[in-house]
Enzyme design. Sequence first.
Site, PDB file in Angstrom:
ATOM      1  N   ARG A  31       1.328   4.655  11.807  1.00 26.34           N
ATOM      2  CA  ARG A  31       0.042   4.055  12.134  1.00 26.34           C
ATOM      3  C   ARG A  31       0.194   3.261  13.425  1.00 26.34           C
ATOM      4  O   ARG A  31       1.304   2.909  13.834  1.00 26.34           O
ATOM      5  CB  ARG A  31      -0.436   3.167  10.994  1.00 26.34           C
ATOM      6  CG  ARG A  31      -0.844   3.950   9.762  1.00 26.34           C
ATOM      7  CD  ARG A  31      -1.014   3.029   8.555  1.00 26.34           C
ATOM      8  NE  ARG A  31      -2.057   2.031   8.754  1.00 26.34           N
ATOM      9  CZ  ARG A  31      -2.210   0.950   7.997  1.00 26.34           C
ATOM     10  NH1 ARG A  31      -1.361   0.707   7.002  1.00 26.34           N
ATOM     11  NH2 ARG A  31      -3.190   0.097   8.219  1.00 26.34           N
ATOM     12  N   SER A  33      -1.029   0.225  14.308  1.00 26.72           N
ATOM     13  CA  SER A  33      -1.099  -1.234  14.315  1.00 26.72           C
ATOM     14  C   SER A  33       0.235  -1.843  14.727  1.00 26.72           C
ATOM     15  O   SER A  33       1.288  -1.214  14.643  1.00 26.72           O
ATOM     16  CB  SER A  33      -1.489  -1.759  12.931  1.00 26.72           C
ATOM     17  OG  SER A  33      -0.415  -1.604  12.019  1.00 26.72           O
ATOM     18  N   LYS A 103       3.616   0.522  -0.456  1.00 21.24           N
ATOM     19  CA  LYS A 103       2.441   0.195  -1.274  1.00 21.24           C
ATOM     20  C   LYS A 103       1.200   0.963  -0.831  1.00 21.24           C
ATOM     21  O   LYS A 103       0.231   1.055  -1.593  1.00 21.24           O
ATOM     22  CB  LYS A 103       2.166  -1.301  -1.275  1.00 21.24           C
ATOM     23  CG  LYS A 103       1.673  -1.896   0.020  1.00 21.24           C
ATOM     24  CD  LYS A 103       1.491  -3.404  -0.122  1.00 21.24           C
ATOM     25  CE  LYS A 103       1.052  -4.049   1.181  1.00 21.24           C
ATOM     26  NZ  LYS A 103      -0.312  -3.658   1.582  1.00 21.24           N
ATOM     27  N   ASP A 104       1.203   1.528   0.364  1.00 24.79           N
ATOM     28  CA  ASP A 104       0.069   2.318   0.839  1.00 24.79           C
ATOM     29  C   ASP A 104       0.121   3.766   0.368  1.00 24.79           C
ATOM     30  O   ASP A 104      -0.851   4.508   0.540  1.00 24.79           O
ATOM     31  CB  ASP A 104       0.009   2.318   2.367  1.00 24.79           C
ATOM     32  CG  ASP A 104      -0.336   0.962   2.952  1.00 24.79           C
ATOM     33  OD1 ASP A 104      -0.947   0.146   2.231  1.00 24.79           O
ATOM     34  OD2 ASP A 104       0.012   0.714   4.122  1.00 24.79           O
ATOM     35  N   THR A 151      -9.384 -11.855   0.909  1.00 26.03           N
ATOM     36  CA  THR A 151      -8.393 -10.852   0.519  1.00 26.03           C
ATOM     37  C   THR A 151      -9.116  -9.543   0.258  1.00 26.03           C
ATOM     38  O   THR A 151     -10.259  -9.542  -0.200  1.00 26.03           O
ATOM     39  CB  THR A 151      -7.594 -11.260  -0.727  1.00 26.03           C
ATOM     40  OG1 THR A 151      -6.707 -10.184  -1.081  1.00 26.03           O
ATOM     41  CG2 THR A 151      -8.501 -11.546  -1.904  1.00 26.03           C
ATOM     42  N   SER A 153      -7.740  -7.259  -1.751  1.00 25.49           N
ATOM     43  CA  SER A 153      -7.046  -6.724  -2.916  1.00 25.49           C
ATOM     44  C   SER A 153      -7.709  -7.143  -4.224  1.00 25.49           C
ATOM     45  O   SER A 153      -7.812  -8.344  -4.526  1.00 25.49           O
ATOM     46  CB  SER A 153      -5.586  -7.207  -2.906  1.00 25.49           C
ATOM     47  OG  SER A 153      -4.979  -7.037  -4.166  1.00 25.49           O
ATOM     48  N   ARG A 155      -6.367  -6.687  -7.038  1.00 22.40           N
ATOM     49  CA  ARG A 155      -5.247  -7.227  -7.830  1.00 22.40           C
ATOM     50  C   ARG A 155      -5.115  -8.731  -7.611  1.00 22.40           C
ATOM     51  O   ARG A 155      -4.978  -9.503  -8.569  1.00 22.40           O
ATOM     52  CB  ARG A 155      -3.951  -6.510  -7.418  1.00 22.40           C
ATOM     53  CG  ARG A 155      -2.677  -7.137  -7.985  1.00 22.40           C
ATOM     54  CD  ARG A 155      -1.433  -6.549  -7.331  1.00 22.40           C
ATOM     55  NE  ARG A 155      -1.441  -6.690  -5.878  1.00 22.40           N
ATOM     56  CZ  ARG A 155      -1.043  -7.777  -5.226  1.00 22.40           C
ATOM     57  NH1 ARG A 155      -0.601  -8.838  -5.893  1.00 22.40           N
ATOM     58  NH2 ARG A 155      -1.078  -7.820  -3.906  1.00 22.40           N
ATOM     59  N   ARG A 156      -5.160  -9.155  -6.352  1.00 24.23           N
ATOM     60  CA  ARG A 156      -5.045 -10.585  -6.063  1.00 24.23           C
ATOM     61  C   ARG A 156      -6.242 -11.352  -6.610  1.00 24.23           C
ATOM     62  O   ARG A 156      -6.088 -12.421  -7.218  1.00 24.23           O
ATOM     63  CB  ARG A 156      -4.925 -10.806  -4.549  1.00 24.23           C
ATOM     64  CG  ARG A 156      -3.625 -10.314  -3.953  1.00 24.23           C
ATOM     65  CD  ARG A 156      -3.674 -10.358  -2.431  1.00 24.23           C
ATOM     66  NE  ARG A 156      -2.443  -9.848  -1.840  1.00 24.23           N
ATOM     67  CZ  ARG A 156      -2.388  -9.165  -0.689  1.00 24.23           C
ATOM     68  NH1 ARG A 156      -3.500  -8.915  -0.021  1.00 24.23           N
ATOM     69  NH2 ARG A 156      -1.236  -8.732  -0.224  1.00 24.23           N
ATOM     70  N   ARG A 173     -11.201  -7.434   5.938  1.00 22.66           N
ATOM     71  CA  ARG A 173     -10.554  -6.180   6.318  1.00 22.66           C
ATOM     72  C   ARG A 173     -10.018  -6.280   7.735  1.00 22.66           C
ATOM     73  O   ARG A 173     -10.305  -7.196   8.478  1.00 22.66           O
ATOM     74  CB  ARG A 173     -11.551  -5.018   6.218  1.00 22.66           C
ATOM     75  CG  ARG A 173     -11.998  -4.656   4.793  1.00 22.66           C
ATOM     76  CD  ARG A 173     -10.900  -4.027   3.960  1.00 22.66           C
ATOM     77  NE  ARG A 173     -10.126  -3.058   4.719  1.00 22.66           N
ATOM     78  CZ  ARG A 173     -10.517  -1.824   5.029  1.00 22.66           C
ATOM     79  NH1 ARG A 173     -11.692  -1.389   4.601  1.00 22.66           N
ATOM     80  NH2 ARG A 173      -9.749  -1.017   5.726  1.00 22.66           N
ATOM     81  N   GLY A 174      -9.229  -5.260   8.116  1.00 24.64           N
ATOM     82  CA  GLY A 174      -8.625  -5.226   9.435  1.00 24.64           C
ATOM     83  C   GLY A 174      -7.134  -5.426   9.347  1.00 24.64           C
ATOM     84  O   GLY A 174      -6.584  -5.774   8.294  1.00 24.64           O
ATOM     85  N   ASN A 175      -6.439  -5.200  10.471  1.00 29.05           N
ATOM     86  CA  ASN A 175      -4.995  -5.419  10.479  1.00 29.05           C
ATOM     87  C   ASN A 175      -4.695  -6.917  10.440  1.00 29.05           C
ATOM     88  O   ASN A 175      -5.618  -7.749  10.469  1.00 29.05           O
ATOM     89  CB  ASN A 175      -4.352  -4.732  11.687  1.00 29.05           C
ATOM     90  CG  ASN A 175      -4.893  -5.233  13.017  1.00 29.05           C
ATOM     91  OD1 ASN A 175      -5.158  -6.416  13.183  1.00 29.05           O
ATOM     92  ND2 ASN A 175      -5.062  -4.328  13.975  1.00 29.05           N
ATOM     93  N   THR A 178      -6.231  -9.049  13.185  1.00 31.07           N
ATOM     94  CA  THR A 178      -7.681  -9.199  13.023  1.00 31.07           C
ATOM     95  C   THR A 178      -8.013 -10.195  11.931  1.00 31.07           C
ATOM     96  O   THR A 178      -8.901 -11.050  12.084  1.00 31.07           O
ATOM     97  CB  THR A 178      -8.315  -7.839  12.703  1.00 31.07           C
ATOM     98  OG1 THR A 178      -8.044  -6.933  13.776  1.00 31.07           O
ATOM     99  CG2 THR A 178      -9.811  -7.963  12.505  1.00 31.07           C
ATOM    100  N   ARG A 179      -7.317 -10.095  10.806  1.00 32.66           N
ATOM    101  CA  ARG A 179      -7.623 -10.990   9.691  1.00 32.66           C
ATOM    102  C   ARG A 179      -7.300 -12.447  10.026  1.00 32.66           C
ATOM    103  O   ARG A 179      -8.070 -13.361   9.688  1.00 32.66           O
ATOM    104  CB  ARG A 179      -6.877 -10.533   8.441  1.00 32.66           C
ATOM    105  CG  ARG A 179      -7.552  -9.353   7.757  1.00 32.66           C
ATOM    106  CD  ARG A 179      -6.815  -8.910   6.512  1.00 32.66           C
ATOM    107  NE  ARG A 179      -5.740  -7.991   6.821  1.00 32.66           N
ATOM    108  CZ  ARG A 179      -4.874  -7.537   5.938  1.00 32.66           C
ATOM    109  NH1 ARG A 179      -4.932  -7.944   4.678  1.00 32.66           N
ATOM    110  NH2 ARG A 179      -3.933  -6.685   6.294  1.00 32.66           N
ATOM    111  N   CYS A 268      -5.998   1.616  -5.677  1.00 31.64           N
ATOM    112  CA  CYS A 268      -6.485   0.365  -5.094  1.00 31.64           C
ATOM    113  C   CYS A 268      -7.763  -0.136  -5.757  1.00 31.64           C
ATOM    114  O   CYS A 268      -8.208  -1.254  -5.504  1.00 31.64           O
ATOM    115  CB  CYS A 268      -6.693   0.522  -3.591  1.00 31.64           C
ATOM    116  SG  CYS A 268      -7.952   1.745  -3.143  1.00 31.64           S
TER     117      CYS A 268
END
Length: 353
Positions: A31, A33, A103-104, A151, A153, A155-156, A173-175, A178-179, A268
């Site tokens: 990727r 990023s 995890k992806d 977040t 997620s 899960r979180r 969202r975003g890398n 960005t976040r 996810c």
Amino acid sequence: AYLNHASPLFSPAGSAAAAAGVPTVIRVGSRASELALIQTRTIIAELHSLYPSIVFDVVTMKTIGDLVLDRPLQNIGQTNLFTKELEAALAAKQVDLIVHSLKDMPTALPPGMSLSVIYKRDNPTDALVVRANHHAGRSIADLPPGSVIGTSSVRRVAQLRRAYPSLVFKTVRGNLNTRLHKLDEEASEYDALVLATAGLVRMGWRDRIVQELDLETCMYAVGQGALAIETRADDDVVNRLLRPLNDRDTLVCCVAERSLLRMLEGGCSVPVAVHSSVGEGQLHLRGAVFSLDGSQTVQDAVTVKLPDNFGASGIEECWLLGDKVGVELAQSLLSRGAGSILQEAKRLSNQTQ
């Protein structure tokens, strides 16, 4: 769609036997990023130390998960959000291997693909990052009621909402760059973010971590903190070259986690969390399933004795052991009612797509 190595060895000795067929250039898919490239360069540095005569060229591309930023991940409607385009390039022989965040990766790979390496895991926990100049204390427990936590997620959110019902959770969202920018901007809608510790550390932002969340508060995602390499299953030469990068402890833990998730048919869109470890001659796997709002949970753990010769075990032995433990824990969770919680979580996620 797992390992397809002819020889289950961790030693690089096998690569010498294949020297005649070793390519001069290997194309590495990644990727685009900054974090993805840091992770890819980590793997390339390891490979270059083993094979200094090989040139490793990086081929970058953006995935659906990188491009679709206007909705939560679970609402996009597919599981291979960060892998599909890379895997298409691998199948077309435009690249020879792909470096992923484990995890992806979906638990089922496309036909003809192999999860050839699970690299030594970094810290798998989640971390709290607060807005610059925010003075709310040094832990998530110090945040005042109504604080907005960013977040992406489920899960979180499920775990933290269960522990801290007075907090508000909002998708971000975003890398990573960005976040963090969204968090720190003057008119930010967020008071804090929860992010993977490993990603922050790899980016050189350890100083932004206010708190690593303890595992009683927030268990981590399947595969979190580990890097992986995907290849074509029939590429014997590349698979043999990559074999020494596998880490035995990480491999057995992450295979157990992924087998658990596969048996639960999770992704996810559903909150599944884990904690695994190898120590004192044992493999320990703890898993939990949550409702989206965190009000319901089923949790259990499995601990098995490792073989006396585990330190000399090959890839196949580690894989089979991890798979067995993950399946056993999944069956236990399903027998205790995890299935109905998962089905309801999927139903609610589908309604918002």
